[in-house]
Scaffold this motif. Structure first.
Motif, PDB file in Angstrom:
ATOM      1  N   ILE A 193       0.822  -1.212   0.000  1.00 44.87           N
ATOM      2  CA  ILE A 193       0.000   0.000   0.000  1.00 44.87           C
ATOM      3  C   ILE A 193       0.856   1.262   0.000  1.00 44.87           C
ATOM      4  CG2 ILE A 193      -0.286   0.487   2.467  1.00 44.87           C
ATOM      5  CD1 ILE A 193      -3.196   0.073   0.029  1.00 44.87           C
ATOM      6  N   GLY A 194       2.163   1.101   0.348  1.00 45.38           N
ATOM      7  CA  GLY A 194       3.023   2.274   0.401  1.00 45.38           C
ATOM      8  C   GLY A 194       4.428   1.926   0.850  1.00 45.38           C
ATOM      9  N   PHE A 195       5.190   2.966   1.166  1.00 40.10           N
ATOM     10  CA  PHE A 195       6.586   2.866   1.602  1.00 40.10           C
ATOM     11  C   PHE A 195       6.754   3.725   2.842  1.00 40.10           C
ATOM     12  CE2 PHE A 195      10.618   5.182   1.728  1.00 40.10           C
ATOM     13  CZ  PHE A 195      11.540   4.158   1.786  1.00 40.10           C
ATOM     14  N   SER A 196       7.529   3.240   3.827  1.00 40.64           N
ATOM     15  CA  SER A 196       7.716   4.001   5.061  1.00 40.64           C
ATOM     16  C   SER A 196       9.191   4.149   5.390  1.00 40.64           C
ATOM     17  CB  SER A 196       7.009   3.310   6.230  1.00 40.64           C
ATOM     18  OG  SER A 196       7.699   2.124   6.614  1.00 40.64           O
ATOM     19  N   THR A 197       9.515   5.226   6.100  1.00 40.61           N
ATOM     20  CA  THR A 197      10.889   5.446   6.540  1.00 40.61           C
ATOM     21  C   THR A 197      10.897   6.168   7.877  1.00 40.61           C
ATOM     22  OG1 THR A 197      13.095   6.181   5.831  1.00 40.61           O
ATOM     23  CG2 THR A 197      11.263   7.707   5.460  1.00 40.61           C
ATOM     24  N   SER A 198      12.039   6.101   8.567  1.00 35.44           N
ATOM     25  CA  SER A 198      12.213   6.804   9.841  1.00 35.44           C
ATOM     26  C   SER A 198      13.498   7.603   9.815  1.00 35.44           C
ATOM     27  CB  SER A 198      12.256   5.807  11.004  1.00 35.44           C
ATOM     28  OG  SER A 198      12.644   6.461  12.208  1.00 35.44           O
ATOM     29  N   ARG A 199      13.424   8.824  10.353  1.00 34.55           N
ATOM     30  CA  ARG A 199      14.586   9.702  10.416  1.00 34.55           C
ATOM     31  C   ARG A 199      14.663  10.351  11.802  1.00 34.55           C
ATOM     32  NH1 ARG A 199      16.303  10.712   5.088  1.00 34.55           N
ATOM     33  NH2 ARG A 199      16.985  12.850   5.431  1.00 34.55           N
ATOM     34  N   THR A 200      14.310   9.569  12.836  1.00 37.78           N
ATOM     35  CA  THR A 200      14.351  10.081  14.197  1.00 37.78           C
ATOM     36  C   THR A 200      15.392   9.349  15.029  1.00 37.78           C
ATOM     37  OG1 THR A 200      13.130  10.269  16.283  1.00 37.78           O
ATOM     38  CG2 THR A 200      12.368   8.592  14.752  1.00 37.78           C
ATOM     39  N   VAL A 201      16.135  10.076  15.852  1.00 36.33           N
ATOM     40  CA  VAL A 201      17.154   9.460  16.706  1.00 36.33           C
ATOM     41  C   VAL A 201      16.522   8.642  17.826  1.00 36.33           C
ATOM     42  CG1 VAL A 201      18.876  11.227  16.208  1.00 36.33           C
ATOM     43  CG2 VAL A 201      17.338  11.530  18.164  1.00 36.33           C
ATOM     44  N   ALA A 202      15.220   8.785  18.027  1.00 35.80           N
ATOM     45  CA  ALA A 202      14.539   7.974  19.040  1.00 35.80           C
ATOM     46  C   ALA A 202      14.416   6.521  18.605  1.00 35.80           C
ATOM     47  CB  ALA A 202      13.158   8.555  19.333  1.00 35.80           C
ATOM     48  N   HIS A 203      14.531   6.256  17.315  1.00 35.84           N
ATOM     49  CA  HIS A 203      14.399   4.896  16.798  1.00 35.84           C
ATOM     50  C   HIS A 203      15.768   4.228  16.743  1.00 35.84           C
ATOM     51  CE1 HIS A 203      10.248   5.563  14.688  1.00 35.84           C
ATOM     52  NE2 HIS A 203      10.180   5.481  15.990  1.00 35.84           N
ATOM     53  N   ARG A 204      15.951   3.232  17.623  1.00 36.59           N
ATOM     54  CA  ARG A 204      17.227   2.528  17.732  1.00 36.59           C
ATOM     55  C   ARG A 204      16.993   1.023  17.826  1.00 36.59           C
ATOM     56  NH1 ARG A 204      21.586   5.977  19.570  1.00 36.59           N
ATOM     57  NH2 ARG A 204      20.832   8.136  19.722  1.00 36.59           N
ATOM     58  N   THR A 205      18.009   0.271  17.480  1.00 38.76           N
ATOM     59  CA  THR A 205      17.928  -1.172  17.629  1.00 38.76           C
ATOM     60  C   THR A 205      17.998  -1.531  19.104  1.00 38.76           C
ATOM     61  OG1 THR A 205      20.302  -1.625  17.617  1.00 38.76           O
ATOM     62  CG2 THR A 205      19.225  -1.346  15.465  1.00 38.76           C
ATOM     63  N   SER A 206      17.772  -2.807  19.413  1.00 30.79           N
ATOM     64  CA  SER A 206      17.879  -3.237  20.813  1.00 30.79           C
ATOM     65  C   SER A 206      19.313  -3.148  21.316  1.00 30.79           C
ATOM     66  CB  SER A 206      17.355  -4.669  20.958  1.00 30.79           C
ATOM     67  OG  SER A 206      18.055  -5.556  20.115  1.00 30.79           O
ATOM     68  N   ASP A 207      20.282  -3.005  20.410  1.00 32.49           N
ATOM     69  CA  ASP A 207      21.678  -2.811  20.800  1.00 32.49           C
ATOM     70  C   ASP A 207      22.002  -1.333  21.030  1.00 32.49           C
ATOM     71  OD1 ASP A 207      22.233  -5.576  20.466  1.00 32.49           O
ATOM     72  OD2 ASP A 207      22.425  -5.259  18.303  1.00 32.49           O
ATOM     73  N   GLY A 208      21.030  -0.454  20.759  1.00 34.27           N
ATOM     74  CA  GLY A 208      21.251   0.969  20.956  1.00 34.27           C
ATOM     75  C   GLY A 208      21.730   1.703  19.725  1.00 34.27           C
ATOM     76  N   ASP A 209      21.864   1.000  18.595  1.00 34.33           N
ATOM     77  CA  ASP A 209      22.316   1.647  17.361  1.00 34.33           C
ATOM     78  C   ASP A 209      21.163   2.396  16.695  1.00 34.33           C
ATOM     79  OD1 ASP A 209      24.864   0.487  17.666  1.00 34.33           O
ATOM     80  OD2 ASP A 209      24.175  -1.364  16.698  1.00 34.33           O
ATOM     81  N   LEU A 210      21.484   3.475  16.018  1.00 32.33           N
ATOM     82  CA  LEU A 210      20.472   4.228  15.295  1.00 32.33           C
ATOM     83  C   LEU A 210      19.858   3.376  14.190  1.00 32.33           C
ATOM     84  CD1 LEU A 210      22.317   7.645  14.943  1.00 32.33           C
ATOM     85  CD2 LEU A 210      20.273   7.229  16.309  1.00 32.33           C
ATOM     86  N   THR A 211      18.577   3.636  13.892  1.00 39.72           N
ATOM     87  CA  THR A 211      17.899   2.918  12.819  1.00 39.72           C
ATOM     88  C   THR A 211      18.640   3.142  11.495  1.00 39.72           C
ATOM     89  OG1 THR A 211      15.734   2.558  11.802  1.00 39.72           O
ATOM     90  CG2 THR A 211      16.320   4.819  12.282  1.00 39.72           C
ATOM     91  N   PRO A 212      18.708   2.130  10.628  1.00 43.29           N
ATOM     92  CA  PRO A 212      19.534   2.224   9.415  1.00 43.29           C
ATOM     93  C   PRO A 212      19.171   3.380   8.487  1.00 43.29           C
ATOM     94  CG  PRO A 212      18.848  -0.050   9.781  1.00 43.29           C
ATOM     95  CD  PRO A 212      18.095   0.799  10.771  1.00 43.29           C
TER      96      PRO A 212
END
Length: 579
Positions: A193-212
């Motif tokens: 239905i669409g495409f999504s992306t994130s550009r927020t520093v609040a989104h991190r992996t469980s290891d604490g790394d920023l979202t790709p």
């Protein structure tokens, strides 16, 4: 019309158009609404809706059931709150496309960004797919209670194409950018239905790394927009801090111009930038004046944290004495904490350093509240734990401690993280009333240990249309339209969200006077016995999907008519009118 599958008789129809409620019967046959008004035909099944509301089913455009949809037939809690269509794959996270050696990487990303237990994902996901088309096929094979629609997550696409380099947010080569564009275009053509992306520093992996996807180059984003243009379909969903607001909003506009497709972005009031939402709305209004199809997704209550011993967050997490017992079963932990000597020791301790968010939360007693029954999501400042402590001459952490350790440690406190800077919902009301916003951000299926906003569609009726006492209320037809026809149109599903002949028969029958939210509570029903917050409601007499009753009084009937929605759906209204 001698006989039809179902007739809903004598209800007050709030049809999703925004028009005034009207008394009418609704006839349904073969999954479609065939008549609205005085229906003489007999129904093979009938519902007496006298004194009840009859509305379209809610269309929730912001959920995260990407894992649950593969192992569970019921999209709860959304489906028990009247949602009949949910859109997942938001915020750039999901589980396809994927290569075998990246399974764990995508689980850690989802676990960190959306607080979905990794143990549940490891056990529940079958990984019988690689491409996004394969993933859709896997979902399509399993029946569901409600309809589901999918978006292509940027994070998964980036990792699929670039591997570890993509996860580490390195720049993509021209060839990699072209491959991402093609993957997205192919997925849209296959029915995403669409495409999504994130550009927020609040989104991190469980290891604490920023979202790709944070900081992905403009050329990468614009190439993906070209992929949507090539597919001739799809919507864009965008989450951002808008830290560099000039560049970021300009990029949003460019993507819409390139793709020719609608875009929506998340909008909340954050305490750290309390006026940013006004700036974003002003920019949004100007963009729409230029003819760009952009909307902001808003929510009619605080984005609220549930603080409790069962959950992911509470004020004592960084006290040494608590950390020593944190892995014990809940009942044992609560019993230990009720010991007076342990209580005195823990409350005398300093917070361990190195946990800035948790430690700032632990002292913010002015924004902690008892949630109550029914839950109060618009509490007054004088109801806070801090204000209560002053009145009672006690330390606020003592009050918090006693609340959280009572009831076997199952109690929760409410912490309004966003949309509550001024301790009321007036700013949320301003966002709601802007013509360029749409309802969203329920996050169904996500943040299962700390947030339970999936009940927002029910809350919009109970609080905003009936119970609000600290300001203006909203008209029922407006709220119903906002979470049915408006959200359906925003994602191109023009066959639903309206009670009219020819439309898909997704319907709620609601006892409006009896409608109420029950307090959130923790259940342990995810794969591996992992936890998730659950919240029920009373007053949904029936929820109907494609003409089949899936819930009666909040209890499942066993019917599973829900389907995977592939691609946009045209409106049947013109065809019906012609006939």
């Amino acid at each position: 019309m001698a006989e039809v599958d179902l007739v809903i008789r004598g209800g007050t129809v709030v049809d999703g158009s925004g028009g005034a409620p009207k008394k009418a019967d609704v006839a349904i046959d073969k999954g479609v609404i065939v008549a609205v008004g005085k229906v003489d035909a007999k129904g093979r099944s009938e519902i007496d809706a006298a004194g009840l509301l009859v509305t379209p089913g809610w269309v929730d455009i912001h959920t995260h059931y990407d894992g649950q949809v593969t192992w569970d037939e019921r999209m709860t809690p959304s489906s028990i709150h009247g949602s009949t269509t949910v859109v997942m794959g938001n915020c750039g996270v999901g589980f396809a496309p994927v290569k075998k050696n990246d399974h764990d990487r995508l689980i850690r990303l989802m676990e960190g960004v959306e607080d979905i237990p990794g143990a549940a994902l490891h056990e529940g996901l079958s990984w019988e797919w690689e491409s996004f088309g394969d993933y859709m096929d896997a979902i399509e094979k399993r029946p569901h209670d409600i309809d589901v629609a999918l978006q292509v997550p940027h994070g998964a696409v980036r990792v699929y194409v670039m591997g570890e380099r993509g996860a580490k947010r390195e720049a993509a080569t021209d060839a990699e950018v072209a491959e991402m564009r093609d993957i997205v275009s192919d997925a849209i053509k296959a029915g995403a239905i669409g495409f999504s992306t994130s550009r927020t520093v609040a989104h991190r992996t469980s290891d604490g790394d920023l979202t790709p996807t944070i900081g992905a180059a403009d050329k990468e984003m614009m190439a993906i927009a070209e992929g949507l243009k090539e597919a001739g379909a799809g919507v864009l969903q965008w989450v951002s801090d808008f830290r560099e607001i000039e560049h970021e909003f300009s990029l949003v506009e460019k993507l819409v111009e390139i793709s020719g497709r609608p875009l929506s972005f998340s909008l909340v009031q954050a305490d750290v930038v309390p006026d940013q939402w006004r700036d974003l709305l002003a920019r949004l209004d100007k963009a729409v004046e230029k003819g760009l199809p952009i909307k902001a997704q808003v929510q009619g209550r605080p984005v609220g944290l549930m603080l409790g011993l069962q959950g992911s967050v509470h004020p004592f997490l960084t006290r040494p004495s608590y950390r020593a017992i944190a892995d014990k079963p809940l009942e044992e932990r609560a019993a230990i904490m009720r010991d007076p000597a342990f209580r005195a020791k823990l409350l005398s301790e300093e917070l361990e350093p190195g946990h800035p968010f948790l430690n700032s939360l632990a002292g913010a007693y002015h924004k902690m509240f008892e949630l109550g029954d029914p839950p109060n999501y618009e509490p007054a400042p004088e109801d806070s734990i801090g204000a209560r402590a002053k009145r009672e001459g006690r330390k606020p952490d003592e009050i918090v401690y006693d609340i959280l350790t009572a009831n076997g440690g199952r109690n929760f406190l409410f912490f309004p993280l966003h949309n509550y800077y001024d301790f009321d919902l007036e700013n949320a009301l301003s966002m709601i009333r802007n013509p360029n916003t749409i309802f969203g951000l329920s996050d169904g299926g996500a943040h299962v240990g700390v947030i339970c906003d999936v009940s927002v569609p029910t809350y919009m009726l109970t609080h905003w249309c009936r119970d609000r006492s600290r300001g203006e209320r909203l008209d029922l037809p407006f709220v119903v339209k906002s979470q049915t026809r408006d959200t359906a149109e925003a994602i191109g599903l023009l066959d639903r969200g309206l009670i009219a002949p020819g439309m898909k028969a997704d319907v709620n029958v609601i006892d409006f006077e009896r409608l109420r939210l029950l307090p959130p509570h923790m259940v342990y029903d995810l794969p591996s016995g992992a936890r998730r917050l659950m919240q029920e409601a009373e007053g949904y007499v029936a929820t109907i999907v494609s003409g089949e009753v899936i819930y009666r009084e909040g209890r499942p009937t066993g019917a599973l008519p829900g389907k995977l929605v592939r691609g946009h759906k045209p409106s049947p209204l013109a065809r019906v009118a012609a006939e």
